[in-house]
Every structure is written in structure tokens, then in C-alpha cells.
Design a protein around this motif. Structure first.
Motif, PDB file in Angstrom:
ATOM      1  N   THR A 269       0.894  -1.006   0.194  1.00 29.38           N
ATOM      2  CA  THR A 269      -0.001  -0.020   0.004  1.00 29.38           C
ATOM      3  C   THR A 269       0.806   1.232   0.166  1.00 29.38           C
ATOM      4  O   THR A 269       0.513   2.142  -0.533  1.00 29.38           O
ATOM      5  N   LEU A 270       1.835   1.345   0.801  1.00 30.16           N
ATOM      6  CA  LEU A 270       2.585   2.484   0.817  1.00 30.16           C
ATOM      7  C   LEU A 270       3.652   2.552  -0.382  1.00 30.16           C
ATOM      8  O   LEU A 270       3.755   3.753  -0.858  1.00 30.16           O
ATOM      9  N   ALA A 271       3.871   1.597  -0.911  1.00 34.48           N
ATOM     10  CA  ALA A 271       4.873   1.741  -2.133  1.00 34.48           C
ATOM     11  C   ALA A 271       3.979   2.378  -3.193  1.00 34.48           C
ATOM     12  O   ALA A 271       4.243   3.248  -3.917  1.00 34.48           O
ATOM     13  N   GLU A 272       2.478   1.901  -3.383  1.00 32.71           N
ATOM     14  CA  GLU A 272       1.646   2.504  -4.203  1.00 32.71           C
ATOM     15  C   GLU A 272       1.308   4.065  -3.939  1.00 32.71           C
ATOM     16  O   GLU A 272       1.309   4.979  -4.837  1.00 32.71           O
ATOM     17  N   LEU A 273       1.230   4.265  -2.932  1.00 31.02           N
ATOM     18  CA  LEU A 273       1.034   5.653  -2.315  1.00 31.02           C
ATOM     19  C   LEU A 273       2.233   6.448  -2.517  1.00 31.02           C
ATOM     20  O   LEU A 273       1.962   7.696  -2.983  1.00 31.02           O
ATOM     21  N   LEU A 274       3.547   6.175  -2.370  1.00 32.29           N
ATOM     22  CA  LEU A 274       4.615   6.913  -2.499  1.00 32.29           C
ATOM     23  C   LEU A 274       4.696   7.146  -4.251  1.00 32.29           C
ATOM     24  O   LEU A 274       5.166   8.457  -4.595  1.00 32.29           O
ATOM     25  N   ALA A 275       4.586   6.162  -4.906  1.00 31.51           N
ATOM     26  CA  ALA A 275       4.722   6.372  -6.527  1.00 31.51           C
ATOM     27  C   ALA A 275       3.553   7.150  -6.845  1.00 31.51           C
ATOM     28  O   ALA A 275       3.865   7.510  -7.830  1.00 31.51           O
TER      29      ALA A 275
ATOM     30  N   GLN B  60       2.345  10.784  -3.052  1.00 32.78           N
ATOM     31  CA  GLN B  60       1.884  11.123  -1.691  1.00 32.78           C
ATOM     32  C   GLN B  60       3.408  11.289  -0.640  1.00 32.78           C
ATOM     33  O   GLN B  60       4.175  10.596  -0.819  1.00 32.78           O
ATOM     34  N   VAL B  61       3.006  12.134   0.354  1.00 30.19           N
ATOM     35  CA  VAL B  61       4.074  12.073   1.229  1.00 30.19           C
ATOM     36  C   VAL B  61       3.821  11.538   2.620  1.00 30.19           C
ATOM     37  O   VAL B  61       2.757  11.876   3.063  1.00 30.19           O
ATOM     38  N   ILE B  62       4.676  10.542   3.132  1.00 32.43           N
ATOM     39  CA  ILE B  62       4.264   9.796   4.291  1.00 32.43           C
ATOM     40  C   ILE B  62       5.041  10.079   5.469  1.00 32.43           C
ATOM     41  O   ILE B  62       6.298  10.005   5.251  1.00 32.43           O
ATOM     42  N   GLY B  63       4.386  10.185   6.439  1.00 34.21           N
ATOM     43  CA  GLY B  63       5.064  10.332   7.735  1.00 34.21           C
ATOM     44  C   GLY B  63       5.603   8.743   8.381  1.00 34.21           C
ATOM     45  O   GLY B  63       4.424   7.943   8.433  1.00 34.21           O
ATOM     46  N   TRP B  64       6.695   8.314   8.543  1.00 32.45           N
ATOM     47  CA  TRP B  64       7.092   7.065   8.727  1.00 32.45           C
ATOM     48  C   TRP B  64       7.730   6.664  10.229  1.00 32.45           C
ATOM     49  O   TRP B  64       8.816   7.505  10.570  1.00 32.45           O
ATOM     50  N   PHE B  65       7.053   5.938  11.018  1.00 35.42           N
ATOM     51  CA  PHE B  65       7.474   5.988  12.536  1.00 35.42           C
ATOM     52  C   PHE B  65       7.473   4.353  12.907  1.00 35.42           C
ATOM     53  O   PHE B  65       6.340   3.685  12.923  1.00 35.42           O
ATOM     54  N   GLN B  66       8.605   4.091  13.200  1.00 36.04           N
ATOM     55  CA  GLN B  66       8.673   2.684  13.483  1.00 36.04           C
ATOM     56  C   GLN B  66       9.952   2.404  14.176  1.00 36.04           C
ATOM     57  O   GLN B  66      10.868   2.850  14.037  1.00 36.04           O
ATOM     58  N   GLY B  67       9.916   1.342  14.976  1.00 33.78           N
ATOM     59  CA  GLY B  67      11.090   0.641  15.725  1.00 33.78           C
ATOM     60  C   GLY B  67      11.565   1.791  16.574  1.00 33.78           C
ATOM     61  O   GLY B  67      10.852   2.678  17.123  1.00 33.78           O
ATOM     62  N   ARG B  68      13.032   1.501  17.152  1.00 36.25           N
ATOM     63  CA  ARG B  68      13.640   2.386  17.968  1.00 36.25           C
ATOM     64  C   ARG B  68      14.051   3.703  17.434  1.00 36.25           C
ATOM     65  O   ARG B  68      14.647   3.609  16.422  1.00 36.25           O
ATOM     66  N   MET B  69      13.638   4.874  18.073  1.00 36.68           N
ATOM     67  CA  MET B  69      14.305   6.106  17.629  1.00 36.68           C
ATOM     68  C   MET B  69      15.849   6.208  17.463  1.00 36.68           C
ATOM     69  O   MET B  69      16.642   5.605  18.150  1.00 36.68           O
ATOM     70  N   GLU B  70      16.161   7.022  16.480  1.00 35.55           N
ATOM     71  CA  GLU B  70      17.421   7.018  16.045  1.00 35.55           C
ATOM     72  C   GLU B  70      18.371   8.209  17.162  1.00 35.55           C
ATOM     73  O   GLU B  70      17.717   8.885  17.703  1.00 35.55           O
ATOM     74  N   PHE B  71      19.870   7.574  17.140  1.00 33.65           N
ATOM     75  CA  PHE B  71      20.414   8.449  18.121  1.00 33.65           C
ATOM     76  C   PHE B  71      21.392   9.335  17.170  1.00 33.65           C
ATOM     77  O   PHE B  71      22.043   8.701  16.362  1.00 33.65           O
ATOM     78  N   GLY B  72      21.504  10.686  17.383  1.00 35.82           N
ATOM     79  CA  GLY B  72      22.195  11.226  16.529  1.00 35.82           C
ATOM     80  C   GLY B  72      21.268  12.288  15.657  1.00 35.82           C
ATOM     81  O   GLY B  72      20.065  12.017  15.832  1.00 35.82           O
ATOM     82  N   PRO B  73      22.075  13.299  14.955  1.00 35.14           N
ATOM     83  CA  PRO B  73      21.117  14.251  14.308  1.00 35.14           C
ATOM     84  C   PRO B  73      20.324  13.995  13.011  1.00 35.14           C
ATOM     85  O   PRO B  73      19.697  14.409  12.324  1.00 35.14           O
ATOM     86  N   ARG B  74      20.410  12.564  12.436  1.00 31.97           N
ATOM     87  CA  ARG B  74      19.881  12.186  11.276  1.00 31.97           C
ATOM     88  C   ARG B  74      18.695  11.321  11.517  1.00 31.97           C
ATOM     89  O   ARG B  74      18.796  10.116  12.441  1.00 31.97           O
ATOM     90  N   ALA B  75      17.481  11.343  10.792  1.00 32.51           N
ATOM     91  CA  ALA B  75      16.686  10.250  10.698  1.00 32.51           C
ATOM     92  C   ALA B  75      16.954   9.099   9.603  1.00 32.51           C
ATOM     93  O   ALA B  75      17.316   9.592   8.451  1.00 32.51           O
ATOM     94  N   LEU B  76      17.141   8.042  10.166  1.00 32.46           N
ATOM     95  CA  LEU B  76      17.598   6.982   9.510  1.00 32.46           C
ATOM     96  C   LEU B  76      16.443   5.793   8.906  1.00 32.46           C
ATOM     97  O   LEU B  76      16.871   4.698   8.650  1.00 32.46           O
ATOM     98  N   GLY B  77      15.138   6.102   9.094  1.00 31.14           N
ATOM     99  CA  GLY B  77      14.167   5.198   8.893  1.00 31.14           C
ATOM    100  C   GLY B  77      13.341   4.716  10.010  1.00 31.14           C
ATOM    101  O   GLY B  77      12.737   3.762   9.864  1.00 31.14           O
ATOM    102  N   ALA B  78      13.409   5.330  11.190  1.00 31.32           N
ATOM    103  CA  ALA B  78      12.766   5.236  12.260  1.00 31.32           C
ATOM    104  C   ALA B  78      11.912   6.484  12.434  1.00 31.32           C
ATOM    105  O   ALA B  78      10.641   6.240  12.993  1.00 31.32           O
ATOM    106  N   ARG B  79      12.310   7.602  12.498  1.00 31.53           N
ATOM    107  CA  ARG B  79      11.517   8.717  12.711  1.00 31.53           C
ATOM    108  C   ARG B  79      11.494   9.567  11.147  1.00 31.53           C
ATOM    109  O   ARG B  79      12.409  10.545  11.454  1.00 31.53           O
TER     110      ARG B  79
END
Length: 614
Positions: free
Chosen positions: A404-410, A413-432
Motif C-alpha cells: 500500500t505504501l509503495a503505491e501511495l509513494l509512487a 503522496q508524502v508519508i510520515g514513517w514512525f517505527q522501531g527504536r528512535m535514532e541516536f544522533g542528528p539524522r533520521a535513518l528510517g525510524a522517524r
């Protein structure tokens, strides 16, 4: 019995906490993520509570608490500097002294009191409190967390106690200092001086200066070399302090600096002119030259072909990219929390390996766990929050969700993605993260102006499947922490028209430069994040689903926040940011929310004044 060590950085900027158990990382987080005050410098009470909870331990049961700085040595530097510049530094002295005399000079007592209050215990019952030197903490965070058993270590920042640049040899569980450059001669402060002069905020706007550099030409580079800095072949340097004001005043640059560069500093939020673009380009070129020279010196002096980096300057991913492509080392590893927040981690690692003399087990692997060291929230917790807010959502299992997300992105659409453990450091790496389609030529401006509410020129990073990075970029080595800039592969670029080639300055944003224009900067570069199945399987799954749908194995990845706001931490933070921006969808673990289905809410723009512009 396990040995538990708490590392703390605080009271300057980017306070953080880290907890080690028998030398292994259990948890780490910045205070700003909990307090919602960007670069929060206060005692990291919330971050410490999180680390203790993650380890299932009370503060009184810790074996050691370690602070990342030696405040008395820093106070000595402050006094010596004021005496050296007297009477010129009187205003700055009068401003700084009350804070030092009230808090920082007695920081050991302050730390003990804060810890005792947090732990609900008497000061006498606290675990032993240790202090590392600032650059020792940086070096430990770089080497001991790296996958290298032996390596050169280079630390570059504004200033610690006295050191601004330091070189180390890491070997096993030992870090041996080699040499250092001392305050006021500082590559970090040179870059920050240009950040200030370009109208950006010191300690946060350096990213903007780096992003602005490709729009300009290095026409001031020779002026910098001739007047501001005496640079030697080995990378060592001295700065002419007549042009700077940070050692004895309340600003970064002096009137002589303004005269040299043709006028006063740009005022914050004023239009950006060609001068600022050219200044950014010039100091970036000089910074890269210094970093390369220092690295070559280290390679000559130390018998190793591996290099670790830390300190705020190590977040300059353009310089890191040149170092990887042109430098003398075959392998490079940069601490993802390279700034002061990472000092908490380095302090704890230094205590474990150097103070307690513990060996490095499994030194052949990256110990940062993808930098996913913060809080995580279960589907049950997220669903309970959404029910409480009466927020409509769909619960989907992973295969259905990713499709579903792949279809929306294609579909743009712009998607907020929140999953797993939050990143440590200044970069968002696919958790927030906030995600978009890199093929969309409008995606950069949409995300900058309607989602992030920030300057249009700011570039976005690609999150690319690690196994396909070489197909899309001139890069073979992994870059899991978004700390390397590499060129987009020539085969993926598009030719600019004759009319487009005549565009200058920010007009260049109109040019489509590759098959993935949303992540291609004006110089055909991109700040890479390689996504690895081992460290972030769900994000890898999502990008794989998008690749299957579009043939493109990457996504636009930017941090889940608006300008001036720390990256979101909790479901409440994420939902609030989602409602306030023009994001189309929000996914929190397996819960998918559409903006169009959310309860009606007044779009009061006054919320934007909650956060000071960075």
C-alpha cells in the motif's frame, strides 16, 4: 554481575545520555527528543530515565556515571583567554562569569545534586562519578564503536577544554593521543564564523551552509587562505584572530571580517544573495582541503589504513565524501552522533575500556546497531493512543502495508514513517522519517515549503538499498548513517538544456538533473544513506516494495519534524506533526492514517511560533 555505566553530556548543547551493560550499548538518546527543545543543553533527566528504564535498572544500582568534559580545565581556558585579550573581552567576560560562578565551576556538585534528585536518593548513595576529557570522549565514541581493531582517529570540533583538533591511535582497548591543535585556532569555529556571517544560527545552521555551497563559486577561498588562516602542508593551521570575535566578544566575526568580505553579516531570514552562496562555497572548499591534509598526515604517521572521525566537523558529509574518494585511507567510519550528544556514548566507552581496562570483544563489527538506540512503541501502545484521540486508522500486516505504501509513494503522496527504536544522533535513518518519491521533480520544493517549512534550497537525502547503491551512485562502500556525499551515477543523470545552463543561484533549483531529481543536489551529488536488511529490516522491506513497483530502489528520506523542532520521539509527537503539516499519510508501526480521514481540526498557524527558527 553485570557492570552498568551511564554516560552523560550536558550544559553546553545537545545534552544526551547513554547506558552500557558490560560494554554493550543498551540505550542512548538526546534530551531534546523528550523536552521538545532543539539542542537542549539542560541536564538530560528524561534521557537518563529512558536509559535506566531500557536497562531495567535504578540509578543507585549503576556502577559508574561518567561525564564527557572536565569543567575546571575549560574554566582555566576561559580565564586564560580573557586575560590574553584584556581589556577587549570585558563584555563577554561579564556575560559568561555569572553562569560559570553559579553553575559550571561547581558542575560536579550540580551533577551530583541532579542525579540524586532524579534517583530519589542521597548524594552519598550515588555511584562513583568520573570525568573524561572532551576530545577523549569524541575519540572513544569514534574508535570503540567502530568495526576496526586498529585505526587512526581524528576529532574535529569547535573546542573542548583546549583542543579543537586532536589525533589519536586506537589499538584494541587503548586510545593513545598523538597531537592536537588548541583554541582559539579551530576549524569548527572557522566554519561557524561563516555560518554566523551568512545569517544562520551557530551550532545548527552549519548544515545549511554546507547545503548552500554548491550554488556558489569559491571566489573567496584565496582571501580565506591569505588573511584568515595560515595553513601548513601537514594540515596544521593558525588563525588570524583580528578577523574573529568568538574568543573575546559576543559575536563570531569582527568588523575586519566584514570589511574583508564586502559588508556586514546577512540578517537572519533576509534574502540569500550570491555573496552568501560564494562564501559558503569558499569556506567549504578550504574545510575540505584542511581535512584532507590532516588525514594524509595521520596516514604518514600511523601504520594503519583505517580512519575514524568524530566531533561536529565530522558531520560535514561533503568533506567526508572527498575523504573517502580522495583520501589516503582505505576504510572510513564516522560516528553517527559525532557532535556533543555522542560525547555521552564516548564517555561511557572510555570508562569501560580505558578506566576499567576491559577488552573489545567483537571489534570487527559496528557496535552502533544502526544507531537505533532510542524508545520504541508497540502496536498496542500506538492503537491505544489513536483510540484515545479518536483518530481513524487501518491496521495492516507488513506485506499489505508495504504494498500500500509503495503505491501511495509512487502516486506522489508524502508519508510520515514512525517505527522501531528512535535514532541516536542528528539524522533520521528510517525510524522517524518523512518519505517521498525521488523521481518527482516537485518533491524537494513540496517537502521543504509545505512539510518542513524551511528554505527551498535545502537538499534531501536518498535512502537506498545497500545492495544496489553502486547502480545509482558513484559509491561502493556502505554509508548507513547518512554521513557521506557521493555523486549520482553518470548513467542516471540528465543533460540540462542551454537555457537551464544559464541559470544561476537559487534559480538552479528549476533544473532536473537526474532520473531522481528530488535527491540530486545542484552539483549532481547526494547525501547517501545505505539501508541494510540486518539493521533496519522493515525500512528495507518498504524500499524493496517501492523498487518492485517503480524500478527505483530508493526513497527521499528526511527527518520527521518541522523547522526548529527536534525529531519526533513519541506517537503523540508524530501525530501532532502530521496534523500540522501537509503530509498525506502517517504510518506508525502497522497503523496507517490518511490525513483526509482525520477529525476536523483548525489549521491555526500560530503553532509555528512554538519553535525558535534554527
Amino acid at each position: 554481575m553485570a557492570v552498568d555505566i551511564l554516560g552523560i553530556s550536558a550544559f553546553y548543547h545537545d545534552s544526551a545520555a547513554c547506558l552500557l551493560r558490560d560494554g554493550e550499548l543498551v540505550a542512548a538518546a538526546q534530551q531534546e527528543r523528550f523536552s521538545r527543545a532543539k539542542h537542549d543543553a539542560r541536564f538530560p533527566a528524561d534521557a537518563i530515565r529512558y536509559c535506566l528504564d531500557a536497562a531495567g535498572i535504578r540509578l543507585a544500582a549503576l556502577d559508574r556515571v561518567v561525564f564527557y568534559d572536565k569543567p575546571l580545565i575549560k574554566f582555566e581556558r576561559l580565564l586564560e583567554t580573557y586575560l590574553a585579550y584584556a581589556p577587549r573581552g570585558l563584555r563577554s567576560f561579564i556575560t559568561a562569569m555569572p553562569i560559570w560562578l553559579k553553575e559550571k565551576l561547581f558542575l560536579k556538585d550540580l551533577l551530583k545534586q541532579e542525579l540524586a534528585t532524579l534517583g530519589g536518593i542521597e548524594v552519598a548513595a550515588l555511584p562513583p562519578l568520573l570525568f573524561t576529557e572532551h576530545h577523549q570522549a569524541h575519540a572513544a565514541s569514534a574508535f570503540f564503536a567502530s568495526p576496526f581493531a586498529r585505526a587512526a582517529v581524528l576529532c574535529l570540533d569547535g573546542v573542548g577544554e583546549w583542543a579543537t583538533t586532536s589525533a589519536w591511535l586506537g589499538d584494541g582497548n587503548r586510545l593513545t593521543p598523538q597531537w592536537e591543535i588548541r583554541f582559539p585556532h579551530s576549524l569548527g569555529l572557522l566554519y561557524s564564523a561563516f555560518t554566523y556571517f551568512a545569517g544562520f544560527k551557530v551550532n545548527s545552521g552549519e548544515y545549511k551552509l554546507m547545503g548552500l555551497a554548491p550554488y556558489g563559486a569559491p571566489r573567496y577561498a584565496d582571501l580565506i587562505r591569505e588573511h584568515l588562516i595560515d595553513l601548513k602542508d601537514d594540515g596544521s593551521f593558525r588563525m588570524d584572530m583580528r578577523y574573529f570575535n568568538y574568543a573575546n566578544g559576543l559575536t563570531m566575526t569582527s568588523r575586519a571580517f566584514a570589511r574583508l568580505f564586502g559588508g556586514p553579516p546577512r540578517q537572519p531570514e533576509a534574502p540569500i544573495t550570491q555573496r552568501e552562496m560564494d562564501l559558503a562555497s569558499s569556506v567549504q572548499v578550504v574545510t575540505e582541503e584542511i581535512v584532507l591534509r590532516l588525514a594524509r598526515t595521520l596516514r604518514r604517521e600511523l601504520d594503519t589504513d583505517r580512519l575514524c572521525l568524530a566531533g561536529g566537523v565530522a558531520l560535514n558529509c561533503v568533506a567526508n565524501g572527498r575523504l573517502q574518494r580522495e583520501g589516503p585511507f582505505t576504510e572510513l567510519w564516522v560516528q553517527p552522533a559525532a557532535g556533543d550528544a555522542g560525547g555521552a556514548l564516548g564517555a561511557a566507552l572510555a570508562a569501560w575500556h580505558q578506566y576499567l581496562d576491559q577488552p573489545r570483544n567483537g571489534a570487527e563489527h559496528d557496535r552502533m546497531q544502526g544507531s537505533f538506540l532510542g524508545p520504541r512503541y508497540s502496536n498496542a501502545e500506538i492503537e491505544a493512543f489513536l483510540h484515545e484521540r479518536q483518530a481513524p486508522f487501518s491496521a495492516l500486516d507488513d506485506p499489505a502495508l508495504m504494498a500500500t505504501l509503495a503505491e501511495l509513494l509512487a502516486d506522489g503522496q508524502v508519508i510520515g514513517w514512525f517505527q522501531g527504536r528512535m535514532e541516536f544522533g542528528p539524522r533520521a535513518l528510517g525510524a522517524r522519517s518523512i518519505l517521498g518519491d525521488p523521481r518527482n521533480p516537485r518533491m524537494q520544493s513540496v517537502m521543504n515549503l509545505k512539510i518542513k517549512y524551511r528554505e527551498s534550497f535545502r537538499p534531501f537525502a536518498p535512502a537506498v538499498l545497500a545492495e544496489q547503491v553502486g547502480d545509482w551512485f558513484a559509491q561502493a562502500a556502505p554509508s548507513p548513517y547518512m554521513l557521506i556525499v557521493a555523486p549520482v551515477a553518470a548513467s542516471k543523470r540528465t543533460e540540462a538544456s542551454a537555457a537551464e545552463q544559464r541559470l544561476t543561484g537559487l534559480e538552479q533549483l528549476q533544473i532536473t538533473r537526474s532520473q531522481v531529481p528530488a535527491i540530486t543536489h545542484v552539483d549532481h551529488s547526494a547525501r547517501l544513506q545505505t539501508v541494510h536488511r540486518e539493521t533496519n529490516p522493515r525500512f528495507h522491506h518498504l524500499i524493496s516494495a517501492f523498487a518492485e513497483r517503480t524500478g527505483v530502489p530508493l526513497l527521499v528520506n528526511t527527518s520527521f519534524n518541522v523547522r526548529g523542532e527536534p525529531i519526533v520521539c513519541s506517537p503523540a509527537d508524530a501525530y501532532r506533526c502530521f496534523l500540522r503539516t501537509e503530509m498525506d499519510y502517517l504510518v506508525m508501526e502497522n497503523c496507517l492514517l490518511a490525513k483526509s480521514e482525520q477529525p476536523a481540526h483548525a489549521q491555526d498557524p500560530s503553532w509555528q511560533h512554538e519553535y525558535a527558527l534554527d
